[in-house]
Write a protein that holds these residues in place. Sequence first.
Motif, PDB file in Angstrom:
ATOM      1  N   ALA A  40      40.856  33.746  37.083  1.00  0.00           N
ATOM      2  CA  ALA A  40      42.258  33.309  37.099  1.00  0.00           C
ATOM      3  C   ALA A  40      42.469  32.252  38.178  1.00  0.00           C
ATOM      4  CB  ALA A  40      43.187  34.503  37.328  1.00  0.00           C
ATOM      5  N   ASP A  85      41.155  29.017  37.051  1.00  0.00           N
ATOM      6  CA  ASP A  85      42.048  28.422  36.048  1.00  0.00           C
ATOM      7  C   ASP A  85      43.375  27.945  36.645  1.00  0.00           C
ATOM      8  OD1 ASP A  85      40.293  28.743  33.970  1.00  0.00           O
ATOM      9  OD2 ASP A  85      41.135  30.640  33.294  1.00  0.00           O
ATOM     10  N   HIS A 143      45.498  29.829  38.568  1.00  0.00           N
ATOM     11  CA  HIS A 143      46.491  30.894  38.713  1.00  0.00           C
ATOM     12  C   HIS A 143      46.183  31.694  39.970  1.00  0.00           C
ATOM     13  CE1 HIS A 143      47.802  29.941  34.702  1.00  0.00           C
ATOM     14  NE2 HIS A 143      46.557  30.068  34.273  1.00  0.00           N
TER      15      HIS A 143
END
Length: 140
Positions: free
Chosen positions: A110, A113, A115
Amino acid sequence: MPASSAPPDWPECPARGIVLEVTHGQPLAELFVLRLVRIHRPVEQGERSVGELSLDTVHTDIAGHKTLIRELEIELTTSGARKDLEALHTELQPYAVTPASESKFERALAFLDGHAPARKAKRKKKALGVRADEPMAEAG
């Protein structure tokens, strides 16, 4: 096994076979690094073993962003029950620990990516009666 070793160089094992099958022998690309040091301790209720406590120290390197994370994990043994886990949760509440909803690997993906997890803002200590625009001689 060195971290930089290629799957064809790995010892014969199920993981090697799966990776070679999925990648068709193509080289792997490193996405991130997670280095884990784990300390185990038994968790007992009286004479009964109810679980295992693990204290993890995780060093991460994700796209050049290095962090140090400490996690506490508790896994029930076959003789452990939900009520034992609830009792442990109650005992740990003064330490403000919260359950993680994702694995270390999922959190790293995450972050990669874009995030990034929300961080708690650190409170800065302020000196009473001092302003940033005051000369040091007048601040005291």
